[in-house]
Design a protein around this motif. Structure first.
Motif: not given
Lengths: 744, 203, 344
Positions: A608-611, A625-628
């Motif tokens: 998971v990448f979170v801004e 923003r989230v990329v899972n």
């Protein structure tokens, strides 16, 4: 396998019922002549009831009965009668059994009346006296009396250490050691727990229950009340959210059945939102993590220790620290897990139980370790990638976590991150980028499925599993349509009824794999039955043909060798003279398989990448923003699957930023027992969420290659938020949730 | 040991108020109930009229599951007494559309997978319908904010947003009332918020 | 919820008479707080007097250039009223920061003033609370008091008034019009809600039987420079931890007139006239704002869980004044709506 349906973004087949309000939930079966039960809850956390003065309440016209320990018969004596399928070790709570109070909001009486409003009013004036004794609800004061649980409940694996952590710690050149904590959390599905019991006469009951397992509810009811299964049919067609709260039958079921049997009437008992805080919850944990790395950034030692709360009467266990022994490659791992008994209700599995809690500590510590080792957090994880499950010493059946890292990072733009905290800005706002991830079991349990083709060519596939929002109706319909080569409109999947073939609890991310593969098996059996019928028909082309020689497509059975040789399935059923031809799969092999030691480590993973953007003065946090990126084997329906992961992200954000059940230890009572004060995210909290399913083919995990999605998407989300906040602000918060006061 | 008393006897029951006929105009029909004033609009719908599409999630105005339209405006039916709504035009989810004839919002919710368990869904749709009736929600930011009175524990918020936006966009001049269903890549972000390649943040 | 009778009142004087003739009677407007409290058994009226037919739901200009809000106008109709949007945008902002659209569609302006505290202990009959049951003690002191007050508290009660709308009404010098057994009177907004003192069970200075009929806004609406800043535990649909209503009249960069009120910090919307006086004549700079913020919180007292509110309130005041100063003097007349953007 062709892919007419599997893997396609089919809209939910139960969508029309849900958007028009015709989908019926447990409290919505308005059976005739029904009474309403209203639960009275204890104001104290520990002590005993000394007096109940029911007479004034019973004098109210329309009040039928006031049930309490004083007049409820002891239907069962032994603990085992009160133990449901997943009851942890101990002595389950028995509602209205004796005068003893074991936790705040404990049900102490059930007022039954002709209308809901009257029952509610009567409950509010029921006079009860208590003697209160001192209670213990503060986990931090009981670390020293915490103990190692024995076997715990099903699925619990006592954590196993390996190597020599002390040695690994000394070998390391960079070190991190920190304490982590989070508070109790409550599932709070939108639908309150409720049971409608329809009295059919002579102790025959239709029980409409809010549950994640109709068979589990039935099991408990039959054991406690001594009813045969045919007298206790449990029906659960729709469940308004579970998240684990419905894995164990809740007390309203037992109270409603009891009242129905005693009064020989239909009875409904619904809990209030406040009472939704009176049973299981994600247990508070206090955790300690120590990590060490060598100069090349490889982990030389991992130490993860957790203390969790449980009740005085059961040992609730979950796998909090075990994941830390498998997610990263490391020889020296020391793990510990203990329980402390408090005067609270027994905790309960809550979405990604154990892993959600443990991954907060591990994944924040990994971020800290990356900084201490001077490495980018993603690069640090790549360097410690585990290609072999060291915890079980098994190869992975498949593991596409590397793809999650690559594809997730690419989608997010992780490369452009600058490492220093506070180094990225958007205007006045501090920008932080953080990451995390996790691992969850890919489990398959025995499940029975019946497939039935009627003379109109309509296929009905049934299994007593549940629909809690995960899309069970839809994906099973897809699998069945695909298996029998029928258009999706010609297939109906039926669930949520103990009169259907038995299926396991809906939980643990195992339903898609367990029931899904069984649907294929049942359809194969049905195909065999249809083929058998063709042998009785005048069709030379099909004489002596074996199941492997045919395929099912367009409502027909065709020879693989010559697809022009086809039998219309409807005609086969009609020729049989029976209204339908049906078949059921056998669970024998699946049951045997469970007894054998596994050959592979079977797990789903995510990254998971979170801004976050943080106001530097007010310290308000927004997750922008989230990329899972998820590796979970075959994705049966990317539309519903994506929704599952979107929901998981929302859960992770809630856990990171706002969710906590706050106990006032003077009263031993959760004080924010409402949806106004137990904060879950609202629409305005949610910004861009991107879900990536990386390709992961797995022919070992199960025939369909399914790993399950209910939990994995949540892992690492809360930690990624915390890590992003650190990156934005330089403030390392290790106590969830990260509310504004912790950042000022 | 401390002595604790719950519901002191001083609060003992008074005479109960008798029921009275209350006529509600619901989904175009007059329905007369015999209820006491203590019946909320929500309970009247669910327990007396078998209109169970309207949901009870908290019973305290804290979740929005009970949202219905009264005179075109969305309200929390749990906090209104049925007797207060005599003479009002009440519309519930059952009055917005049927399985055979879905309303544009109902169709959009299915198309966008804007729900999971479905329990908050009727309330979400009634809220969105109310916002559309009022013309207040126009942008994504406004829809997010103005749909925040409806909790969804399954976390379908981004799909709810795209479903509502689609219907709002479809009603704008030039769209001819037609629903615009953008091609959607299901492994990507919600409609209208396709995640762009990341612009380098200022350092 | 206890059993009660219900009548729909036809006129104000009839409503007032009816209230006087029924012991335990209560007025009900939108019901958003009263029905909630009745379900919790915190409020136990035996008779409800419906106000819907009184017709006090209009919003109209007054001869002195102000605006009169009928007590039965809904919060939503008020917030979106063109006169409110153009002349009292601070009020629009404050209302829209509170509750949810469906609650605002029900809740009335008079009822907004009559909201009771959201203190956890007030709502939970299992715990002592002086506001609910005088003399039993204050559980919030020494307990979970995240939502509680830091200004004007007493040893009996540290509850806060939960309204956002009232913070703007306080800042705007509103007058409350009431009718009662002794006729009509007006109450200055700052005198309407009280501090808890030894009688936290009394939220306001209404006499028994009095009914709010309207709210009068004076002509001056500070439409050019204002800010309503609300800080809470989630982006929307949560009560304020701290909120600030700031309104300025500027001459160049010099402050000519100022209004400052806080929500979420006291038993009433906390208007600080001394702080306002400190602003007048000063340059609209961060320095000035910080000095004023320190002054407002000078006597603040934290109770543990809520002590952070002192620092948060200071920062919020500085930010709100800054926002009020910097805003462009253009108002979106379509609907003055600031989506819950960052930092607000």
């Amino acid at each position: 396998m062709n892919t007419d349906y599997i893997g396609k973004p089919t809209s939910r087949v139960d969508g029309p019922a849900k958007v028009t309000g015709t989908a019926k939930y447990a409290a919505e079966y308005n059976v005739p002549n029904m009474l309403y039960g209203y639960v009275v809850s204890s104001p104290i956390a520990k002590g005993k009831i000394t007096k109940i003065d029911a007479a004034p309440v019973l004098a109210l016209a329309g009040v039928q009965q006031v049930f309490s320990h004083e007049n409820v018969p002891h239907f069962a004596i032994f603990d085992r009668s009160y133990q449901d399928e997943i009851a942890p070790g101990g002595s389950p709570f028995r509602p209205l059994y004796d005068a003893e109070i074991k936790f705040s909001l404990q049900p102490v009486a059930l007022v039954v009346a002709d209308t809901f409003e009257l029952a509610r009013y009567a409950a509010s004036v029921l006079h009860i006296e208590y003697e209160e004794v001192a209670h213990e609800t503060k986990l931090s004061q009981h670390i020293d009396d915490a103990y190692e649980p024995g076997k715990g409940k099903i699925g619990f694996q006592p954590p196993k250490s390996r190597g020599n952590f002390g040695k690994g710690w000394k070998e390391g050149v960079a070190h991190v050691e920190a304490q982590f904590s989070h508070h109790a959390q409550h599932h709070n599905p939108m639908e309150n727990f409720a049971t409608t019991v329809e009295w059919l006469g002579d102790k025959h009951l239709n029980i409409y229950d809010k549950t994640q397992g109709a068979f589990n509810s039935q099991l408990l009811v039959t054991k406690i009340f001594g009813l045969s299964k045919d007298r206790a049919r449990v029906i659960s067609k729709y469940t308004g959210g579970g998240f684990g709260s419905g894995l164990r039958p809740q007390y309203q079921l037992l109270l409603a059945v009891m009242a129905s049997l005693e009064l020989e009437r239909s009875v409904r008992v619904s809990l209030t939102r406040e009472q939704m805080f009176s049973f299981g919850h994600r247990p508070e944990t206090l955790q300690h993590v120590a990590l060490a790395t060598a100069a090349d950034g490889s982990l030389t030692g991992i130490n993860h220790f957790a203390v969790a709360e449980t009740s005085q009467f059961e040992d609730f266990t979950e796998n909090v620290v075990g994941w830390s022994g498998m997610l990263y490659d490391c020889k020296n791992v020391a793990l510990g897990y203990r329980l402390a008994k408090l005067d609270v209700y027994t905790p309960l599995d809550m979405r990604a139980p154990g892993a959600a809690s443990g991954s907060i500590a591990l994944e924040i510590a990994m971020d800290e370790m990356a900084y201490a080792a001077g490495l980018d957090p993603l690069e640090f994880r790549m360097r410690n990638y585990s290609d072999h499950d060291q915890a079980q010493d098994l190869p992975y059946s498949s593991k596409a976590l590397r793809k999650c890292y690559h594809e997730g990072a690419a989608k997010f733009g992780w490369k452009q991150r600058t490492a220093a905290p506070g180094s990225m800005r958007d205007g006045n706002l501090l920008v932080g980028w953080g990451m995390g991830g996790g691992v969850w079991d890919a489990t398959k349990l025995p499940a029975s499925v019946r497939a039935s083709l009627d003379a109109d060519g309509h296929l009905t596939v049934s299994s007593g599993t549940n629909e809690i929002g995960t899309g069970t109706y839809t994906i099973m319909t897809q699998i069945a349509a695909e298996s029998m080569g029928l258009p999706i409109e010609a297939v109906t999947f039926v669930l949520g009824d103990t009169e259907l073939p038995e299926s396991p609890l809906q939980g643990g991310s195992w339903t898609a794999a367990s029931v899904g593969n069984s649907v294929v098996e049942a359809c194969t059996k049905l195909g065999e039955a249809l083929l058998k019928q063709t042998q009785k028909m005048d069709s030379p082309a099909f004489k002596g043909v074996k199941i492997d020689d045919v395929q099912f497509a367009n409502g027909q059975m065709r020879l693989r060798s010559d697809s022009t040789q086809a039998m219309v399935l409807r005609d086969v059923v009609q020729a049989s003279g029976e209204p339908r031809i049906e078949a059921e799969n056998s669970t024998l092999l699946a049951k045997l398989a469970m007894l054998k030691p596994p050959k592979y480590s079977m797990h789903a993973h995510n990254a998971v990448f979170v801004e976050v953007k943080v106001d530097p003065d007010l310290m308000t946090v927004h997750v922008t923003r989230v990329v899972n990126a998820v590796a979970a084997g075959r994705i049966l329906n990317p539309k519903t699957a994506r929704s599952q992961v979107l929901g998981s992200v929302v859960w992770g954000l809630g856990m990171a930023l706002m969710e906590e059940s706050v106990m006032d230890h003077r009263f031993g009572r959760y004080m924010n027992h409402s949806l106004a004060e137990y904060h879950v995210p609202v629409n305005a909290d949610i910004h861009a969420i991107d879900v990536v399913f990386v390709n992961e083919e797995d022919d070992k995990v199960n025939p369909l290659g399914i790993k399950g999605l209910g939990e994995v998407g949540m892992l690492g989300v809360a930690a990624a938020v915390a890590n992003a906040i650190y990156h934005a602000t330089g403030k390392r918060v290790r106590d969830m949730p990260i509310t504004i006061d912790k950042l000022l | 040991m401390t002595h604790v008393t719950q519901a002191p006897l001083g609060m003992s029951p008074a005479t109960l108020v008798p029921t009275q006929p209350v006529t509600l105009h619901i989904n175009g029909q007059d329905r007369t109930l015999h209820i006491a004033p203590w019946t909320t609009l929500l309970d009247a719908l669910r327990e007396y009229l078998d209109l169970t599409g309207t949901k009870k999630g908290c019973d305290h105005g804290q979740c929005g599951a009970c949202t219905v339209l009264v005179d075109g405006k969305h309200i929390n039916s749990c906090l209104s007494l049925a007797v207060m709504q005599e003479g009002s035009e009440i519309q519930t989810i059952e009055g917005l559309g049927t399985e055979e004839s879905l309303s544009p919002l109902q169709q959009a919710f299915i198309d966008h997978d804007a729900f999971q368990c479905g329990y908050c869904t009727p309330g979400q749709i009634c809220s969105a319908q109310g916002l559309i009736n009022e013309g207040k929600a126009r942008t994504e930011a406004e829809v997010r904010e103005l749909m925040s009175g409806n909790l969804c524990r399954c976390g379908a918020y981004s799909n709810i947003l795209s479903a509502v936006m689609e219907v709002i966009e479809g009603q704008k001049p030039g769209a001819e009332g037609k629903i615009v269903m953008p091609e959607k890549e299901w492994s990507a972000g919600a409609a209208h918020q396709q995640m762009p390649p990341v612009a380098p943040p200022k350092k | 919820m206890n059993s009660f009778t219900f009548t729909q009142a036809a006129a104000v004087d009839a409503a007032v008479r009816e209230k006087a003739s029924h012991e335990g009677a209560a007025y009900i407007g939108g019901g958003t707080n009263l029905v909630d409290l009745m379900k919790e058994n915190v409020a136990r009226p035996t008779h409800l007097i419906g106000l819907k037919k009184l017709g006090l739901d209009t919003i109209e200009n007054t001869p002195d250039g102000g605006l009169r809000l009928g007590a039965l106008a809904t919060n939503a109709d008020t917030a979106y009223h063109p006169e409110v949007i153009s002349r009292y945008p601070l009020l629009n902002q404050a209302i829209l920061a509170g509750a949810s659209p469906q609650l605002r569609n029900m809740a009335t302006d008079g009822g907004n003033l009559m909201q009771r505290t959201r203190c956890y202990y007030f709502y939970d009959l299992a715990t002592p609370c002086n506001k609910r049951e005088p003399g039993t003690g204050c559980s919030a002191i020494g307990g979970y008091n995240r939502v509680c007050g830091i200004l004007g508290t007493s040893d009996s009660c540290i509850a806060t008034h939960p309204s956002d709308m009232c913070v703007a009404l306080a800042a705007l010098d509103t007058t409350v019009r009431v009718s009662g057994p002794n006729g009509e009177r007006t109450i200055k907004f700052e005198d309407f809600h009280r501090l808890p003192g030894d009688h936290p069970e009394r939220d306001n200075t209404l006499e028994p039987g009095e009914l709010i009929t309207g709210l009068d806004l004076p002509a001056k609406g500070f439409a050019q420079h204002f800010s309503y800043l609300k800080l809470r535990d989630r982006t929307s649909y949560a009560f304020a931890l701290v909120s600030v209503a700031a309104a300025l009249e500027l001459d160049g960069n010099t402050i000519k007139d100022a209004r400052l009120a806080l929500g979420g910090v006291a038993h009433k919307a906390w208007r600080d006239k001394a702080a306002e006086a400190l602003l007048v004549g000063q340059p609209a700079t961060a320095d000035t704002f910080r000095r004023v913020a320190a002054k407002v919180l000078e006597n603040a007292k934290g109770y543990g869980e809520n002590t952070f509110k002192i620092e948060l309130a200071k920062r919020a005041i500085v930010r709100a004044l800054k926002q009020a100063t910097e805003m462009k003097a253009t108002v979106d007349t379509n609907a003055y709506f600031q989506p819950s953007a960052f930092n607000s």
